[in-house]
Motif scaffolding. Structure first.
Motif, PDB file in Angstrom:
ATOM      1  N   THR A 188      83.026-102.191 -59.468  1.00 54.00           N
ATOM      2  CA  THR A 188      83.403-102.154 -60.880  1.00 54.00           C
ATOM      3  C   THR A 188      83.124-103.468 -61.590  1.00 54.00           C
ATOM      4  O   THR A 188      83.139-103.520 -62.825  1.00 54.00           O
ATOM      5  CB  THR A 188      84.887-101.796 -61.034  1.00 54.00           C
ATOM      6  N   ALA A 189      82.861-104.545 -60.837  1.00 57.59           N
ATOM      7  CA  ALA A 189      82.486-105.820 -61.447  1.00 57.59           C
ATOM      8  C   ALA A 189      80.989-105.922 -61.671  1.00 57.59           C
ATOM      9  O   ALA A 189      80.511-106.919 -62.207  1.00 57.59           O
ATOM     10  CB  ALA A 189      82.961-106.980 -60.573  1.00 57.59           C
ATOM     11  N   GLY A 190      80.221-104.907 -61.246  1.00 58.03           N
ATOM     12  CA  GLY A 190      78.778-104.924 -61.416  1.00 58.03           C
ATOM     13  C   GLY A 190      78.042-105.646 -60.309  1.00 58.03           C
ATOM     14  O   GLY A 190      76.844-105.926 -60.442  1.00 58.03           O
ATOM     15  N   ILE A 191      78.726-105.963 -59.216  1.00 59.42           N
ATOM     16  CA  ILE A 191      78.108-106.670 -58.099  1.00 59.42           C
ATOM     17  C   ILE A 191      77.699-105.672 -57.026  1.00 59.42           C
ATOM     18  O   ILE A 191      78.478-104.784 -56.644  1.00 59.42           O
ATOM     19  CB  ILE A 191      79.076-107.719 -57.516  1.00 59.42           C
ATOM     20  N   ARG A 192      76.485-105.810 -56.525  1.00 61.99           N
ATOM     21  CA  ARG A 192      76.007-104.975 -55.425  1.00 61.99           C
ATOM     22  C   ARG A 192      76.566-105.523 -54.123  1.00 61.99           C
ATOM     23  O   ARG A 192      76.445-106.710 -53.831  1.00 61.99           O
ATOM     24  CB  ARG A 192      74.465-104.954 -55.378  1.00 61.99           C
ATOM     25  N   ARG A 193      77.175-104.644 -53.352  1.00 60.28           N
ATOM     26  CA  ARG A 193      77.768-105.046 -52.070  1.00 60.28           C
ATOM     27  C   ARG A 193      77.168-104.203 -50.954  1.00 60.28           C
ATOM     28  O   ARG A 193      76.641-103.116 -51.198  1.00 60.28           O
ATOM     29  CB  ARG A 193      79.292-104.922 -52.116  1.00 60.28           C
ATOM     30  N   CYS A 194      77.271-104.695 -49.728  1.00 62.34           N
ATOM     31  CA  CYS A 194      76.510-104.085 -48.642  1.00 62.34           C
ATOM     32  C   CYS A 194      77.247-104.209 -47.306  1.00 62.34           C
ATOM     33  O   CYS A 194      77.886-105.231 -47.027  1.00 62.34           O
ATOM     34  CB  CYS A 194      75.141-104.760 -48.554  1.00 62.34           C
ATOM     35  N   ARG A 195      77.179-103.185 -46.499  1.00 60.73           N
ATOM     36  CA  ARG A 195      77.558-103.202 -45.082  1.00 60.73           C
ATOM     37  C   ARG A 195      76.322-102.829 -44.281  1.00 60.73           C
ATOM     38  O   ARG A 195      75.465-102.079 -44.763  1.00 60.73           O
ATOM     39  CB  ARG A 195      78.667-102.188 -44.797  1.00 60.73           C
ATOM     40  N   VAL A 196      76.234-103.296 -43.043  1.00 60.27           N
ATOM     41  CA  VAL A 196      75.085-103.009 -42.190  1.00 60.27           C
ATOM     42  C   VAL A 196      75.566-102.407 -40.879  1.00 60.27           C
ATOM     43  O   VAL A 196      76.544-102.883 -40.290  1.00 60.27           O
ATOM     44  CB  VAL A 196      74.264-104.292 -41.905  1.00 60.27           C
ATOM     45  N   VAL A 197      74.872-101.351 -40.430  1.00 56.49           N
ATOM     46  CA  VAL A 197      75.204-100.711 -39.149  1.00 56.49           C
ATOM     47  C   VAL A 197      73.926-100.590 -38.323  1.00 56.49           C
ATOM     48  O   VAL A 197      72.822-100.486 -38.870  1.00 56.49           O
ATOM     49  CB  VAL A 197      75.819 -99.309 -39.343  1.00 56.49           C
ATOM     50  N   PRO A 198      74.048-100.615 -36.983  1.00 60.36           N
ATOM     51  CA  PRO A 198      72.874-100.352 -36.150  1.00 60.36           C
ATOM     52  C   PRO A 198      72.351 -98.946 -36.410  1.00 60.36           C
ATOM     53  O   PRO A 198      73.123 -98.024 -36.710  1.00 60.36           O
ATOM     54  CB  PRO A 198      73.411-100.491 -34.726  1.00 60.36           C
ATOM     55  N   ALA A 199      71.055 -98.775 -36.293  1.00 60.43           N
ATOM     56  CA  ALA A 199      70.454 -97.472 -36.586  1.00 60.43           C
ATOM     57  C   ALA A 199      71.047 -96.367 -35.722  1.00 60.43           C
ATOM     58  O   ALA A 199      71.161 -95.223 -36.167  1.00 60.43           O
ATOM     59  CB  ALA A 199      68.942 -97.547 -36.400  1.00 60.43           C
ATOM     60  N   ARG A 200      71.443 -96.693 -34.494  1.00 59.52           N
ATOM     61  CA  ARG A 200      71.966 -95.656 -33.597  1.00 59.52           C
ATOM     62  C   ARG A 200      73.278 -95.071 -34.098  1.00 59.52           C
ATOM     63  O   ARG A 200      73.669 -93.975 -33.690  1.00 59.52           O
ATOM     64  CB  ARG A 200      72.152 -96.230 -32.189  1.00 59.52           C
ATOM     65  N   ARG A 201      73.968 -95.767 -35.003  1.00 60.89           N
ATOM     66  CA  ARG A 201      75.248 -95.281 -35.524  1.00 60.89           C
ATOM     67  C   ARG A 201      75.084 -94.495 -36.816  1.00 60.89           C
ATOM     68  O   ARG A 201      76.043 -93.903 -37.315  1.00 60.89           O
ATOM     69  CB  ARG A 201      76.200 -96.457 -35.786  1.00 60.89           C
ATOM     70  N   TYR A 202      73.877 -94.504 -37.368  1.00 67.05           N
ATOM     71  CA  TYR A 202      73.687 -93.963 -38.712  1.00 67.05           C
ATOM     72  C   TYR A 202      74.021 -92.480 -38.801  1.00 67.05           C
ATOM     73  O   TYR A 202      74.730 -92.052 -39.730  1.00 67.05           O
ATOM     74  CB  TYR A 202      72.249 -94.209 -39.159  1.00 67.05           C
ATOM     75  N   GLU A 203      73.528 -91.683 -37.880  1.00 67.07           N
ATOM     76  CA  GLU A 203      73.763 -90.236 -37.955  1.00 67.07           C
ATOM     77  C   GLU A 203      75.253 -89.915 -37.929  1.00 67.07           C
ATOM     78  O   GLU A 203      75.718 -89.008 -38.633  1.00 67.07           O
ATOM     79  CB  GLU A 203      73.030 -89.518 -36.823  1.00 67.07           C
ATOM     80  N   ALA A 204      76.016 -90.660 -37.160  1.00 67.03           N
ATOM     81  CA  ALA A 204      77.459 -90.391 -37.068  1.00 67.03           C
ATOM     82  C   ALA A 204      78.171 -90.655 -38.387  1.00 67.03           C
ATOM     83  O   ALA A 204      79.213 -90.053 -38.666  1.00 67.03           O
ATOM     84  CB  ALA A 204      78.073 -91.237 -35.955  1.00 67.03           C
ATOM     85  N   LEU A 205      77.615 -91.534 -39.203  1.00 72.44           N
ATOM     86  CA  LEU A 205      78.274 -91.865 -40.471  1.00 72.44           C
ATOM     87  C   LEU A 205      78.335 -90.679 -41.412  1.00 72.44           C
ATOM     88  O   LEU A 205      79.214 -90.611 -42.279  1.00 72.44           O
ATOM     89  CB  LEU A 205      77.553 -93.022 -41.149  1.00 72.44           C
ATOM     90  N   HIS A 206      77.401 -89.737 -41.275  1.00 74.27           N
ATOM     91  CA  HIS A 206      77.437 -88.563 -42.143  1.00 74.27           C
ATOM     92  C   HIS A 206      78.677 -87.721 -41.885  1.00 74.27           C
ATOM     93  O   HIS A 206      79.114 -86.966 -42.754  1.00 74.27           O
ATOM     94  CB  HIS A 206      76.181 -87.716 -41.928  1.00 74.27           C
ATOM     95  N   THR A 207      79.240 -87.857 -40.708  1.00 68.12           N
ATOM     96  CA  THR A 207      80.438 -87.090 -40.349  1.00 68.12           C
ATOM     97  C   THR A 207      81.703 -87.915 -40.525  1.00 68.12           C
ATOM     98  O   THR A 207      82.648 -87.494 -41.198  1.00 68.12           O
ATOM     99  CB  THR A 207      80.346 -86.600 -38.898  1.00 68.12           C
TER     100      THR A 207
END
Length: 606
Positions: free
Chosen positions: A79-98
């Motif tokens: 809401t302050a207009g700042i882009r923020r980011c988290r990083v995960v290993p690629a092997r965890r990516y599919e699980a994030l959809h759930t």
């Protein structure tokens, strides 16, 4: 109280996750859609490919196979207009959809100057939301081989329902409201202005004491500015193309070290997504050259500021609704007068005949006969069956009833040669944005620094006014001429890089919907710089000075009848919890403004 928003179930309005193998065909489909729209608008994307040395083989085209990634960056805009980011290993990516990825709910309540929730935001350090990637937004990052990036949406704490403080979801809701209530969609294109900076020599404090200085001292469109930075700019454009972000054009802007990149238009949510990704590309590529990028609205007191101009147009069933090619479709509510003024401006018939300036006083030349518009009887099918929350007919701004007689008349157009005219939807949407311009500013010019940019003579728009190809008003209607209204769109200039694009577009869209619902129509266009108008002309054209600070804009939003009406309508679109958090952040930043350290401002939004 009757509600602005029809009863909708947004929990079912979610984007389906596509398998990674199908994303390339989806991107190709998107490209075909852009090509089709470009043909309709009379523009053709340049068939140029910028393959720079930094591009890894993985990034030829829009390769997004997650199996080739080593890490996925999850990005959002707060809401302050700042882009923020988290990083995960690629092997965890599919699980994030759930399962998603947990994050404090305070992430949507932190002001730009500090990582803590703003007072009265309704969000605290207690509570957790879940981030889930929007698979269709995932792209490979050319400047960081092996890294991909995806935008996220948020689910509510301890549930699998959407979180009501998710900005991206808020814009999707607003788009759905526009479509369900009026059958319209909004196409959007952004112009990104930024400063390209290099390290200042030892002993030189640099711009704002930051230790950085502009890469050059060029002026508007100076060709040498492109030559001196050709390598980095070519790599930026190459990265954008590799990420599936179409570029219309780019050039050197007015301030030292300032450039602009115009992005191809698309659906509102898609445009906001690609804007965030484009900013990431700008910052990432510049960093690979030892440079920095600033989106701060006003870094130089005496030079142009950084805007984020947004161009928008209304569409229905795949067809542009900004004009009526047949003409003669107006009801008897005075819209024909506004339409005539638009066409007159397009034909360069307006100044000085329709506007008075201080130097010349009242115009002495006779009024020019305006183009022909033939009004038609109102259609009963165009009546809306809902009311706006808190709407008052006395709201200031554009008129809601027909003008008095005695002005210029518009002869009926010959049936064999219809005059294309601006559409009812276009004029009313424009009038709504104009009417609520003052209270829109906290959403589109949301930082204390934003108001240093909104000054007369600064090409940004310091007055609530609109005009045809007038770059000194915040609402510019643009088209090549009166016979090419099919290319007409509106540029909103009072937007800058400190805004959250999802919330800014939502606010603009709500203001436009208020105009359509109330059947507002705009006054005559202002065809001179607004600060040159005398008192009588300013009154006749509805020109008024915009708030000069974030505190003043917030005071008008919070303590005026117009502000209350707008907030009530906006809450229906984006949700009261998100609106509360957003305004709490704005209030905190306005209070903290005198204590901001200029040295920390330049790269705050980078």
């Amino acid at each position: 109280m009757a509600r602005f928003l029809k009863a909708l179930d947004f929990s079912t309005h979610t984007e389906q996750l596509a398998p990674a193998a199908s994303t390339l065909s989806l991107a190709e489909s998107d490209s075909r859609d852009h090509q089709q729209m470009a043909v309709q608008l009379g523009t053709v994307p340049a068939p140029v490919s910028f393959q720079s040395p930094m591009l890894h083989p993985e990034h030829s085209g829009r390769q997004r196979d997650v199996s080739q990634a080593k890490a996925i960056r999850l990005i959002w805009c707060d809401t302050a207009g700042i882009r923020r980011c988290r990083v995960v290993p690629a092997r965890r990516y599919e699980a994030l959809h759930t399962c998603g990825l947990g994050i404090t709910t305070a992430c949507m309540a932190m002001p730009a100057y500090g990582d803590f929730p703003a007072p009265n935001a309704g969000l605290t350090a207690v509570g957790e939301a879940r981030m889930k990637p929007v698979e269709l937004t995932r792209v490979a990052l050319p400047w960081s081989p092996g890294h991909h990036m995806a935008l996220v949406e948020f689910e509510a704490p301890r549930s699998e329902t959407p979180w009501d403080c998710c900005p991206r979801r808020a814009l999707r809701q607003t788009c759905k409201m526009l479509h369900d209530n009026f059958g319209l969609t909004m196409k959007v294109g952004f112009e990104v202005e930024f400063l390209l900076l290099e390290r200042a020599p030892s002993g030189d404090g640099g711009l704002m004491g930051s230790g950085w200085r502009p890469v050059d001292s060029s002026v508007y469109c100076q060709s040498s500015a492109l030559d001196s930075q050709a390598k980095v700019l070519d790599e930026v454009i190459g990265a954008l193309e590799a990420m599936g972000i179409d570029v219309v054009q780019w050039h050197a802007e007015s301030a030292p070290g300032q450039y602009e990149i115009a992005l191809m238009h698309g659906d509102a949510v898609e445009a906001a997504d690609k804007l965030l990704l484009a900013k990431e590309a700008l910052v990432g590529v510049a960093a690979s050259h030892g440079l920095a990028v600033s989106f701060l609205p006003k870094a130089f007191p005496e030079a142009a500021g950084n805007g984020l101009h947004v161009h928008f147009s209304l569409w229905k069933d795949g067809k542009c609704q900004m004009h009526d090619p047949q003409g003669g479709s107006y009801t008897s509510n005075g819209l024909e007068a506004a339409a005539g003024a638009v066409i007159a401006a397009a034909a360069d018939l307006t100044p000085p005949r329709l506007s008075n300036v201080q130097e010349g006083g009242m115009a002495t030349e006779p009024m020019v006969a305006l183009p022909q518009v033939s009004p038609a009887p109102p259609e009963e099918t165009n009546q809306h069956r809902f009311r706006l929350p808190g709407w008052r007919q006395s709201a200031p701004g554009p008129k809601t009833e027909a003008p008095s007689t005695g002005g210029p008349t518009w002869p009926a157009t010959a049936a064999s040669s219809p005059q294309a005219i601006p559409s009812v939807e276009m004029l009313s949407f424009l009038a709504g944005v104009l009417s609520y311009m003052d209270v829109l500013l906290p959403f589109t010019s949301p930082s204390p620094n934003s108001y240093d940019r909104l000054r007369p003579g600064a090409w940004a728009g310091a007055y609530a006014a609109w005009g045809y190809n007038n770059r000194e008003v915040p609402l510019r209607v643009t088209a090549p001429g009166p016979n090419q209204l099919d290319m007409m769109h509106v540029e909103y200039k009072a937007l800058d890089g400190t805004a959250n694009p999802y919330l800014a577009l939502s606010a603009i869209m709500v203001a436009g919907m208020l105009g359509i619902f109330a059947k507002l129509f705009p006054p005559e266009p202002c065809q001179v710089p607004p600060h040159e108008l005398d008192t009588e002309a300013s009154s006749r054209l509805g020109v008024r000075l915009l708030p000069g600070s974030l505190a003043a804009a917030l005071d008008l939003l919070q303590n005026s009848q117009k502000g209350e009406s707008f907030k009530e309508a906006l809450a229906e679109a984006i949700g009261q919890p998100l609106l509360q958090a957003f305004l709490a952040v704005r209030e905190a930043e306005a209070v903290h403004a005198p204590d901001d350290d200029p040295r920390n401002m330049l790269l705050r939004y980078s």
